[in-house]
Design a protein around this motif. Structure first.
Motif, mmCIF file in Angstrom:
data_model
loop_
_atom_site.group_PDB
_atom_site.id
_atom_site.type_symbol
_atom_site.label_atom_id
_atom_site.label_comp_id
_atom_site.label_asym_id
_atom_site.label_seq_id
_atom_site.Cartn_x
_atom_site.Cartn_y
_atom_site.Cartn_z
ATOM 1 N N ARG A 321 0.833 -1.198 0.000
ATOM 2 C CA ARG A 321 0.000 0.000 0.000
ATOM 3 C C ARG A 321 0.870 1.252 0.000
ATOM 4 O O ARG A 321 1.799 1.391 0.805
ATOM 5 C CB ARG A 321 -0.926 -0.016 1.222
ATOM 6 C CG ARG A 321 -2.060 0.997 1.134
ATOM 7 C CD ARG A 321 -1.749 2.252 1.889
ATOM 8 N NE ARG A 321 -2.837 3.223 1.841
ATOM 9 C CZ ARG A 321 -2.780 4.420 2.423
ATOM 10 N NH1 ARG A 321 -1.706 4.760 3.118
ATOM 11 N NH2 ARG A 321 -3.800 5.250 2.318
ATOM 12 N N SER A 322 0.566 2.160 -0.903
ATOM 13 C CA SER A 322 1.268 3.438 -0.993
ATOM 14 C C SER A 322 0.292 4.556 -0.669
ATOM 15 O O SER A 322 -0.884 4.485 -1.019
ATOM 16 C CB SER A 322 1.848 3.630 -2.398
ATOM 17 O OG SER A 322 2.395 4.925 -2.546
ATOM 18 N N PRO A 333 2.095 -1.316 -6.259
ATOM 19 C CA PRO A 333 1.502 -0.521 -5.176
ATOM 20 C C PRO A 333 0.035 -0.227 -5.440
ATOM 21 O O PRO A 333 -0.413 -0.157 -6.587
ATOM 22 C CB PRO A 333 2.337 0.767 -5.201
ATOM 23 C CG PRO A 333 2.834 0.867 -6.603
ATOM 24 C CD PRO A 333 3.007 -0.536 -7.096
ATOM 25 N N PHE A 334 -0.731 -0.066 -4.369
ATOM 26 C CA PHE A 334 -2.125 0.350 -4.463
ATOM 27 C C PHE A 334 -2.346 1.446 -3.433
ATOM 28 O O PHE A 334 -1.650 1.512 -2.418
ATOM 29 C CB PHE A 334 -3.078 -0.825 -4.220
ATOM 30 C CG PHE A 334 -2.820 -1.571 -2.942
ATOM 31 C CD1 PHE A 334 -3.357 -1.155 -1.735
ATOM 32 C CD2 PHE A 334 -2.018 -2.710 -2.945
ATOM 33 C CE1 PHE A 334 -3.107 -1.842 -0.560
ATOM 34 C CE2 PHE A 334 -1.770 -3.409 -1.769
ATOM 35 C CZ PHE A 334 -2.309 -2.971 -0.572
ATOM 36 N N THR A 335 -3.300 2.317 -3.702
ATOM 37 C CA THR A 335 -3.549 3.441 -2.792
ATOM 38 C C THR A 335 -4.871 3.323 -2.061
ATOM 39 O O THR A 335 -5.067 3.978 -1.040
ATOM 40 C CB THR A 335 -3.518 4.774 -3.561
ATOM 41 O OG1 THR A 335 -4.510 4.735 -4.595
ATOM 42 C CG2 THR A 335 -2.148 5.023 -4.178
ATOM 43 N N THR A 336 -5.792 2.504 -2.569
ATOM 44 C CA THR A 336 -7.108 2.368 -1.952
ATOM 45 C C THR A 336 -7.468 0.888 -1.828
ATOM 46 O O THR A 336 -6.860 0.015 -2.464
ATOM 47 C CB THR A 336 -8.193 3.065 -2.791
ATOM 48 O OG1 THR A 336 -8.331 2.378 -4.044
ATOM 49 C CG2 THR A 336 -7.841 4.531 -3.035
ATOM 50 N N ILE A 356 2.159 -12.066 -3.187
ATOM 51 C CA ILE A 356 2.870 -11.685 -1.959
ATOM 52 C C ILE A 356 2.465 -10.266 -1.592
ATOM 53 O O ILE A 356 2.389 -9.390 -2.460
ATOM 54 C CB ILE A 356 4.390 -11.797 -2.158
ATOM 55 C CG1 ILE A 356 4.779 -13.259 -2.402
ATOM 56 C CG2 ILE A 356 5.140 -11.247 -0.955
ATOM 57 C CD1 ILE A 356 6.240 -13.459 -2.761
ATOM 58 N N MET A 357 2.188 -10.026 -0.321
ATOM 59 C CA MET A 357 1.779 -8.690 0.115
ATOM 60 C C MET A 357 2.582 -8.269 1.336
ATOM 61 O O MET A 357 2.858 -9.074 2.224
ATOM 62 C CB MET A 357 0.286 -8.653 0.435
ATOM 63 C CG MET A 357 -0.225 -7.247 0.768
ATOM 64 S SD MET A 357 -2.043 -7.129 0.865
ATOM 65 C CE MET A 357 -2.469 -7.355 -0.863
ATOM 66 N N PHE A 358 2.960 -6.999 1.335
ATOM 67 C CA PHE A 358 3.661 -6.423 2.481
ATOM 68 C C PHE A 358 2.642 -5.796 3.428
ATOM 69 O O PHE A 358 1.799 -5.007 3.000
ATOM 70 C CB PHE A 358 4.660 -5.361 2.032
ATOM 71 C CG PHE A 358 5.420 -4.745 3.169
ATOM 72 C CD1 PHE A 358 6.451 -5.425 3.775
ATOM 73 C CD2 PHE A 358 5.090 -3.485 3.649
ATOM 74 C CE1 PHE A 358 7.151 -4.874 4.835
ATOM 75 C CE2 PHE A 358 5.775 -2.928 4.709
ATOM 76 C CZ PHE A 358 6.811 -3.622 5.309
ATOM 77 N N ALA A 425 -4.487 -3.995 7.525
ATOM 78 C CA ALA A 425 -3.156 -4.484 7.877
ATOM 79 C C ALA A 425 -2.081 -3.951 6.941
ATOM 80 O O ALA A 425 -0.898 -3.946 7.295
ATOM 81 C CB ALA A 425 -3.143 -5.999 7.869
ATOM 82 N N SER A 426 -2.467 -3.506 5.754
ATOM 83 C CA SER A 426 -1.490 -2.977 4.798
ATOM 84 C C SER A 426 -1.152 -1.516 5.056
ATOM 85 O O SER A 426 -0.181 -0.998 4.487
ATOM 86 C CB SER A 426 -2.016 -3.130 3.369
ATOM 87 O OG SER A 426 -3.047 -2.183 3.094
ATOM 88 N N LEU A 427 -1.939 -0.841 5.894
ATOM 89 C CA LEU A 427 -1.733 0.583 6.147
ATOM 90 C C LEU A 427 -0.539 0.823 7.060
ATOM 91 O O LEU A 427 -0.275 0.039 7.979
ATOM 92 C CB LEU A 427 -2.979 1.191 6.794
ATOM 93 C CG LEU A 427 -4.274 1.153 5.990
ATOM 94 C CD1 LEU A 427 -5.430 1.679 6.847
ATOM 95 C CD2 LEU A 427 -4.145 1.973 4.718
ATOM 96 N N GLU A 428 0.167 1.908 6.835
ATOM 97 C CA GLU A 428 1.189 2.330 7.776
ATOM 98 C C GLU A 428 0.513 2.612 9.114
ATOM 99 O O GLU A 428 -0.658 3.016 9.159
ATOM 100 C CB GLU A 428 1.912 3.576 7.279
ATOM 101 C CG GLU A 428 2.773 3.335 6.039
ATOM 102 C CD GLU A 428 3.510 4.579 5.610
ATOM 103 O OE1 GLU A 428 3.304 5.642 6.241
ATOM 104 O OE2 GLU A 428 4.289 4.501 4.646
ATOM 105 N N PRO A 429 1.198 2.400 10.241
ATOM 106 C CA PRO A 429 0.556 2.535 11.553
ATOM 107 C C PRO A 429 -0.193 3.846 11.753
ATOM 108 O O PRO A 429 -1.286 3.855 12.320
ATOM 109 C CB PRO A 429 1.735 2.387 12.512
ATOM 110 C CG PRO A 429 2.678 1.481 11.796
ATOM 111 C CD PRO A 429 2.584 1.869 10.352
ATOM 112 N N LYS A 430 0.366 4.950 11.293
ATOM 113 C CA LYS A 430 -0.326 6.232 11.497
ATOM 114 C C LYS A 430 -1.620 6.290 10.686
ATOM 115 O O LYS A 430 -2.627 6.856 11.133
ATOM 116 C CB LYS A 430 0.592 7.404 11.124
ATOM 117 C CG LYS A 430 1.100 7.396 9.711
ATOM 118 C CD LYS A 430 2.041 8.569 9.449
ATOM 119 C CE LYS A 430 2.597 8.536 8.032
ATOM 120 N NZ LYS A 430 1.556 8.629 6.997
#
Length: 621
Positions: A321-322, A333-336, A356-358, A425-430
């Motif tokens: 996720r970007s 990358p995906f944004t939504t 595979i997913m980060f 789960a793909s989102l950055e913590p913030k």
């Protein structure tokens, strides 16, 4: 005081000086997920196919040229391994070799062969792939190795057929190798013959080869749980260690700007219960050579590793996720959430699953799967395989995580995830905190309360440093008390949402289980007082916590990492334990003391005792 396991940063890497080389989140700061200016090498290695050949029934001497990534023979100068072929087809030839093994191992391998062939039919692996898989396993059974005992070699052979039968059984153990482990799982799913060829090459020769023919030495010695004949869920096998060590060495030495053979990844025995997992990278381009801790893999490393091992160039394999749209980046990358959904359905239509997913293991809901304790589930970067996506309202996804079996989410176990949970789960913590906060606001506007979501928000605030551990404990206690009063009133009014209550209590107990020992002991008492757990479960949880704390302290002392801060944390927890023991009835105290003397629970069926046992089993040899 925390218990640092690999969930702190299972996929992290340190900041790089090269522009744009930052491909995933670092614990110290968030980095750019842009592709670097340097280009990935354009060679496209192809694995040598195992074409059936007409053979006479007379044994003949056959020459086998081990090829790691299957580059064309002309491109490599490889040692040759010679073994005698029986002239039979690959399955009959393997059967002949297996028949000579002891009855117990023979029967286990036959069962796994049947399971593998069933999977091959169901998942449309070709007959050539099955034959090639059996050829590689036969190599392991029949080819002597100067570095392995016969028992070790046969164990590796048995482990490879087991993983070919069930690739989701593959685990990374307590190591920072999730990037290599997801490639291993995916390769066993799609190309088991290539996965086992890599293992066999490394095991039998102690080397793997780059495209230019340069040899990379591989230590074939088993370490940690790889020494076990039958690793349990969450423990890494010897065969998996060989795959992961070989694949990481290949990827590191194929990085742009790196001289082939200059980097060596080494796995040593880890130091128990510490952040030292025994993984080192030696840089031989320096004089004298430098030695540093292995910091995980980049998205570009995972893409390159997949290409080297399978021979397939799949630039969109790794999804992440970007926060902004990018014209140039490694992976896909995906944004939504919609973009992620479309990308997964496209991968399924094109036959490219698993993808595979980060993700971030400290984010909701994956933190509940992490096999850690006493750190609150802070988590870090992690790679997983998305094995399927199912249409519906909402869409469902199935994932395989290389932590342990309980972290897998499949429809067969009734644990498939909502697509929105995977996106979270793909989102950055913030960003995860902001999303949870908006969801809570939406609940308020709709006139409803979801305590499970409030618990997730409190945890995310703790992950992001908004509250400390004592603050997290206080938030959990207040949320539980208010929810308990609300549930009682709703029950009297006949409006109790049983599902919301169940989800909320489950998430609260998972959060309590991951608190540091002193905080956990206080919250266990709160759970008992509110009727969430009974006296038996409470006593069992106290015993499990005390035993785990004692074991943790002993291991930190042994490792030389019991510093002043950790010692203070243990003393606080010991004081809390003493208060809980003194408050018990004489009969209950006698039972608890007896279990503490034995160092184990009499009954491990309770939630907290079973979780503690799972963690203990995973890390012990």
């Amino acid at each position: 005081m925390t218990l640092p396991l690999e969930q702190f940063a299972p996929a992290q890497a340190p900041p790089r000086d090269e522009t744009g080389e930052r491909l995933f989140w670092d614990a110290r700061k968030f980095g750019q997920l842009e592709a670097p200016n340097a280009q990935v090498r354009t060679h496209e290695p192809q694995l040598r196919t195992h074409e059936p050949q007409l053979r006479t029934h007379e044994p003949q001497l056959r020459t086998y040229e081990p090829q790691l990534q299957g580059f064309a023979p002309a491109e490599l100068l490889l040692a040759k391994v010679e073994f005698t072929s029986s002239g039979l087809n690959p399955k009959d030839s393997l059967t002949s070799a297996v028949d000579k093994l002891n009855p117990e191992r023979r029967d286990r391998i036959y069962r796994r062969m049947e399971e593998f062939e069933t999977r091959a039919r169901n998942e449309h692996l070709t007959a050539a792939q099955v034959d090639a898989t059996y050829e590689q396993i036969q190599r392991l059974i029949q080819t002597p190795s100067a570095s392995l005992t016969e028992e070790q070699r046969l164990n590796i052979a048995e482990q490879t057929i087991s993983m070919a039968a069930d690739p989701t059984s593959i685990d990374q153990g307590m190591h920072d190798t999730c990037g290599a482990a997801v490639v291993e799982v995916r390769t066993y799913m799609r190309h088991p013959e290539k996965a086992i060829q890599l293992v066999a090459d490394a095991a039998l020769t102690g080397e793997v080869w780059t495209k230019s023919g340069k040899t990379l030495p591989i230590d074939v010695t088993p370490h940690d749980t790889s020494k076990l004949d039958f690793p349990k869920s969450g423990q890494r096998s010897h065969a998996s260690e060989l795959f992961q060590v070989a694949a990481i060495n290949l990827a590191l030495n194929a990085r742009p700007g790196i001289q082939e053979g200059s980097l060596a990844y080494r796995q040593n025995d880890r130091r128990p219960e510490t952040i030292n997992f025994g993984e080192r990278v030696i840089d031989y381009s320096q004089h004298p050579p430098t030695d540093r801790k292995f910091e995980g893999l980049y998205v570009s490393d995972v893409l390159l590793m997949n290409k080297l091992v399978t021979g397939e160039d799949e630039p969109d394999l790794v999804m992440w996720r970007s926060s902004v749209k990018r014209e140039r980046a490694f992976g896909k990358p995906f944004t939504t959430e919609t973009e992620m959904e479309n990308a997964l359905f496209e991968a399924k239509r094109n036959g490219k699953l698993p993808a595979i997913m980060f993700v971030y293991s400290g984010s909701d809901p994956l933190w509940q799967d992490a096999p850690n304790n006493a750190d609150g589930g802070r988590g870090g970067g992690h790679f997983i395989n998305v094995t399927d996506i199912l249409p519906g309202r909402p869409p469902k996804v199935e994932i395989d995580s290389t932590w342990w079996r309980r972290a897998d989410h499949t429809k067969n176990t009734g644990k498939s995830l909502n697509l929105s949970d995977l996106y979270m789960a793909s989102l950055e913590p913030k960003d995860a905190e902001a999303t949870l906060r908006q969801q809570v606001a939406n609940d308020v506007s709709a006139g409803k309360t979801d305590t499970a979501r409030l618990v997730a928000l409190a945890r995310q605030e703790w992950v992001n440093g908004k509250i400390d551990t004592d603050g997290l404990e206080s938030s959990l206690r207040e949320l539980l008390l208010f929810a308990d009063m609300r549930w009682k009133n709703e029950r009297l009014a006949g409006k109790l949402d049983i599902d919301e209550q169940r989800r909320s209590l489950s998430k609260t107990m998972e959060a309590v289980d991951r608190l540091p020992y002193a905080n956990k002991l206080r919250m266990l008492e709160t759970l008992k007082n509110r009727g969430v757990i009974d006296d038996k479960e409470y006593n069992s949880a106290v015993v499990a916590t005390a035993n785990e704390m004692s074991e943790h302290r002993m291991m930190m002392t042994f490792a030389g990492e019991l510093d002043q801060q950790a010692e203070l944390g243990f003393r606080r927890a010991q004081d809390e334990l003493g208060q809980r023991l003194n408050a018990m009835t004489p009969e209950a105290r006698r039972g608890v003391d007896e279990q503490l003397k034995r160092g184990q629970n009499t009954d491990n069926t309770g939630f907290f005792a079973s979780r503690a046992k799972e963690r203990r089993d995973r890390r012990k040899l």
